[in-house]
Design an enzyme around this catalytic site. Structure first.
Site, PDB file in Angstrom:
ATOM      1  N   CYS A 169     -56.928  17.046 -40.963  1.00  0.00           N
ATOM      2  CA  CYS A 169     -56.970  15.641 -41.773  1.00  0.00           C
ATOM      3  C   CYS A 169     -57.443  14.517 -40.782  1.00  0.00           C
ATOM      4  O   CYS A 169     -57.558  13.428 -41.565  1.00  0.00           O
ATOM      5  CB  CYS A 169     -55.455  15.299 -41.763  1.00  0.00           C
ATOM      6  SG  CYS A 169     -54.473  16.594 -42.804  1.00  0.00           S
TER       7      CYS A 169
ATOM      8  N   ASN B  13     -51.011  13.956 -50.211  1.00  0.00           N
ATOM      9  CA  ASN B  13     -51.765  14.311 -48.810  1.00  0.00           C
ATOM     10  C   ASN B  13     -53.139  15.173 -49.063  1.00  0.00           C
ATOM     11  O   ASN B  13     -52.874  16.356 -49.555  1.00  0.00           O
ATOM     12  CB  ASN B  13     -50.864  14.981 -47.751  1.00  0.00           C
ATOM     13  CG  ASN B  13     -51.613  15.227 -46.417  1.00  0.00           C
ATOM     14  OD1 ASN B  13     -52.835  15.083 -46.519  1.00  0.00           O
ATOM     15  ND2 ASN B  13     -50.826  15.617 -45.523  1.00  0.00           N
TER      16      ASN B  13
ATOM     17  N   HIS C 175     -54.128   7.724 -42.619  1.00  0.00           N
ATOM     18  CA  HIS C 175     -54.016   9.019 -43.308  1.00  0.00           C
ATOM     19  C   HIS C 175     -52.679   8.829 -44.326  1.00  0.00           C
ATOM     20  O   HIS C 175     -51.838   8.541 -43.912  1.00  0.00           O
ATOM     21  CB  HIS C 175     -53.724  10.141 -42.266  1.00  0.00           C
ATOM     22  CG  HIS C 175     -53.424  11.640 -42.917  1.00  0.00           C
ATOM     23  ND1 HIS C 175     -54.448  11.817 -43.994  1.00  0.00           N
ATOM     24  CD2 HIS C 175     -52.620  12.554 -42.755  1.00  0.00           C
ATOM     25  CE1 HIS C 175     -53.857  13.221 -44.202  1.00  0.00           C
ATOM     26  NE2 HIS C 175     -53.060  13.509 -43.139  1.00  0.00           N
TER      27      HIS C 175
HETATM   28  O1  UT7 Z   1     -51.506  16.166 -42.942  1.00  0.00           O
HETATM   29  C1  UT7 Z   1     -50.748  16.397 -41.848  1.00  0.00           C
HETATM   30  C2  UT7 Z   1     -49.667  17.155 -42.308  1.00  0.00           C
HETATM   31  N1  UT7 Z   1     -48.215  17.102 -42.277  1.00  0.00           N
HETATM   32  C3  UT7 Z   1     -47.711  16.016 -42.409  1.00  0.00           C
HETATM   33  O2  UT7 Z   1     -47.918  14.704 -42.573  1.00  0.00           O
HETATM   34  C4  UT7 Z   1     -46.228  16.345 -42.585  1.00  0.00           C
HETATM   35  C5  UT7 Z   1     -45.090  15.597 -41.627  1.00  0.00           C
HETATM   36  N2  UT7 Z   1     -43.726  15.983 -42.142  1.00  0.00           N
HETATM   37  C6  UT7 Z   1     -43.054  15.490 -42.896  1.00  0.00           C
HETATM   38  O3  UT7 Z   1     -43.681  14.452 -43.890  1.00  0.00           O
HETATM   39  C7  UT7 Z   1     -41.753  15.708 -43.348  1.00  0.00           C
HETATM   40  O4  UT7 Z   1     -41.335  16.209 -42.140  1.00  0.00           O
HETATM   41  C8  UT7 Z   1     -41.349  16.396 -44.676  1.00  0.00           C
HETATM   42  C9  UT7 Z   1     -41.677  15.437 -45.718  1.00  0.00           C
HETATM   43  C10 UT7 Z   1     -42.329  17.615 -44.748  1.00  0.00           C
HETATM   44  C11 UT7 Z   1     -39.827  16.788 -44.712  1.00  0.00           C
HETATM   45  O5  UT7 Z   1     -39.269  15.623 -44.433  1.00  0.00           O
HETATM   46  P1  UT7 Z   1     -37.971  15.530 -43.247  1.00  0.00           P
HETATM   47  O6  UT7 Z   1     -37.020  14.401 -43.314  1.00  0.00           O
HETATM   48  O7  UT7 Z   1     -38.565  15.834 -41.965  1.00  0.00           O
HETATM   49  O8  UT7 Z   1     -36.821  16.782 -43.853  1.00  0.00           O
HETATM   50  P2  UT7 Z   1     -36.485  18.299 -43.061  1.00  0.00           P
HETATM   51  O9  UT7 Z   1     -37.519  18.920 -43.105  1.00  0.00           O
HETATM   52  O10 UT7 Z   1     -35.640  17.531 -41.795  1.00  0.00           O
HETATM   53  O11 UT7 Z   1     -35.436  18.567 -44.248  1.00  0.00           O
HETATM   54  C12 UT7 Z   1     -34.344  17.933 -44.567  1.00  0.00           C
HETATM   55  C13 UT7 Z   1     -33.368  18.703 -45.715  1.00  0.00           C
HETATM   56  C14 UT7 Z   1     -33.351  20.198 -45.266  1.00  0.00           C
HETATM   57  O12 UT7 Z   1     -32.198  20.751 -45.888  1.00  0.00           O
HETATM   58  P3  UT7 Z   1     -30.780  20.920 -44.988  1.00  0.00           P
HETATM   59  O13 UT7 Z   1     -31.512  21.646 -43.911  1.00  0.00           O
HETATM   60  O14 UT7 Z   1     -30.602  19.391 -44.312  1.00  0.00           O
HETATM   61  O15 UT7 Z   1     -29.775  21.326 -45.691  1.00  0.00           O
HETATM   62  C15 UT7 Z   1     -34.312  20.864 -46.112  1.00  0.00           C
HETATM   63  O16 UT7 Z   1     -34.212  22.219 -46.613  1.00  0.00           O
HETATM   64  O17 UT7 Z   1     -34.378  18.620 -46.896  1.00  0.00           O
HETATM   65  C16 UT7 Z   1     -34.432  19.922 -47.503  1.00  0.00           C
HETATM   66  N3  UT7 Z   1     -35.742  19.863 -48.317  1.00  0.00           N
HETATM   67  C17 UT7 Z   1     -35.909  19.484 -49.390  1.00  0.00           C
HETATM   68  N4  UT7 Z   1     -34.788  19.197 -50.392  1.00  0.00           N
HETATM   69  C18 UT7 Z   1     -35.301  18.799 -51.629  1.00  0.00           C
HETATM   70  C19 UT7 Z   1     -37.056  20.126 -47.725  1.00  0.00           C
HETATM   71  N5  UT7 Z   1     -37.862  19.900 -48.603  1.00  0.00           N
HETATM   72  C20 UT7 Z   1     -37.229  19.629 -49.742  1.00  0.00           C
HETATM   73  C21 UT7 Z   1     -37.681  19.167 -50.966  1.00  0.00           C
HETATM   74  N6  UT7 Z   1     -36.692  18.977 -52.001  1.00  0.00           N
HETATM   75  N7  UT7 Z   1     -38.863  19.280 -51.464  1.00  0.00           N
END
Ligand code: UT7
Length: 325
Positions: A113, A282, A252
């Site tokens: 990216c 993204n 980004h």
């Molecule tokens: O281009 C560069 C590439 N990458 C990025 O920019 C990504 C960087 N990271 C992020 O944007 C975030 O980490 C995410 C958007 C991917 C995830 O957000 P988060 O606040 O870090 O959530 P998390 O991974 O800590 O997950 C929180 C909860 C989890 O459930 P539990 O364990 O708390 O029960 C996940 O299983 O949210 C759950 N979860 C979802 N729930 C509904 C994860 N994805 C989803 C979803 N819908 N799509």
């Protein structure tokens, strides 16, 4: 010494849309979660028979036209992608042929990216040494073809697009400063496997398909906020400017929360930040050149404005630049 300046920009977004309602229909997610955690509402998806070079050709052609040049004026084509049509030939060579850029050398590079600022940095070197006059930097990805649509944590994030810029020799200041870097020690935070047989990595994927994207979201988010704020500050310092001199920041477009935390760290107001991630998600390296093209088309950038471009991504990598438009 001659300067390197962006003389033309262009973008391409495929037609098909996956909105949050569609994502709800394929994985256990909902509009409220996606909106609150990312800011994304829609992503555009390439057609089944539409690939990186098809989109890159259109964006490249538009950038050349916008610069008032012809394909034969281009001396070098740099193409950033993590989803190439082939391992060889390079996408840039296919695009060279498609455009009729018969005088251009061509190679691909992978800074994920961070590809656009990396490309501007490479272009600047070739121009400042007097080697080339016009370099076409293209970023293009069909991330949808590498997305694991069984993994709700990643599939809601990605879309497809291509963005391009012509960087030309100029007496105006243009690209004033750039800063690119990498932290390979955190490289496995975002992976998509090629030939390497790595069972541990493959097992992390819900689909068990090794060429899909897997990501440790939290770790990437933490890295991104600091990397973007630090790199932006370094390019502003190197340019001898302060944040007050900057009219627009184009980050980004990965996640609204990442951008929000980064700009708080930079100490700048939201009004200075150009965002379109709600509509496209993204799209890897294309995010910044597509946003730049739209900002220019919408009259948000005027001649003489100083702008900051800043990205981060797989590698892990980062890149920031200060431009005078
Ligand atoms: O281009 C560069 C590439 N990458 C990025 O920019 C990504 C960087 N990271 C992020 O944007 C975030 O980490 C995410 C958007 C991917 C995830 O957000 P988060 O606040 O870090 O959530 P998390 O991974 O800590 O997950 C929180 C909860 C989890 O459930 P539990 O364990 O708390 O029960 C996940 O299983 O949210 C759950 N979860 C979802 N729930 C509904 C994860 N994805 C989803 C979803 N819908 N799509």
């Amino acid at each position: 010494m001659v300067n390197a300046k962006i003389s033309g920009v262009g973008g391409y977004i495929p037609e098909k849309v996956y909105d949050n309602a569609y994502m709800e229909s394929i994985v256990d997610t909902n509009d409220e979660w996606i909106t609150r955690r990312t800011g994304i509402k829609e992503r555009h998806i390439s057609a089944d028979n539409e690939y990186t070079t098809d989109m890159a050709t259109i964006a490249g052609k538009r950038a050349i036209e916008n610069a008032g040049l012809t394909a034969e004026d281009i001396d070098l084509i740099l193409l950033a992608t993590v989803t190439p049509d082939y391992f060889t030939p390079a996408c840039s060579c296919i695009v060279q042929h498609n455009l009729g850029a018969i005088n251009a050398a061509a190679f691909d590079y992978n800074a994920a990216c961070s590809g656009f600022v990396t490309g501007l940095t490479i272009a600047k070197q070739f121009i400042q040494t007097g080697t080339y006059k016009n370099v076409l930097v293209i970023c293009a990805d069909v991330l949808s073809k590498a997305t694991d649509y069984k993994d709700r944590a990643t599939c809601v994030l990605f879309g497809d697009a291509a963005g391009a810029a012509v960087v030309s020799a100029s007496e105006e200041r243009g690209i004033i400063s750039t800063d690119i870097g990498a932290d390979g020690s955190s490289g496995l935070a975002i992976t998509s496997l090629a030939y390497r047989d790595d069972e541990e990595e493959t097992e992390k994927r819900v689909s068990r398909k090794k060429d899909t994207i897997w990501m440790a979201g939290q770790a990437v988010m933490k890295f991104a906020v600091k990397a973007m704020a630090d790199a932006s500050q370094r390019v502003i310092d190197e340019a001898g400017l302060t944040w007050d001199d900057i009219e627009l920041v184009i980050p980004h477009q990965a996640n609204y929360r990442i951008v929000d935390s980064a700009i708080k760290r930079m100490g700048i107001s939201k009004d200075k930040v150009f965002l379109n991630l709600e509509k496209y998600g993204n799209t890897s390296a294309s995010c910044i050149p597509v946003a730049l093209t739209q900002a220019v088309e919408q009259g948000k950038i005027k001649k003489g404005d100083k702008i900051v471009l800043v990205g981060f991504g797989g590698g892990l990598t980062w890149g920031a630049a200060v431009l005078e438009w």
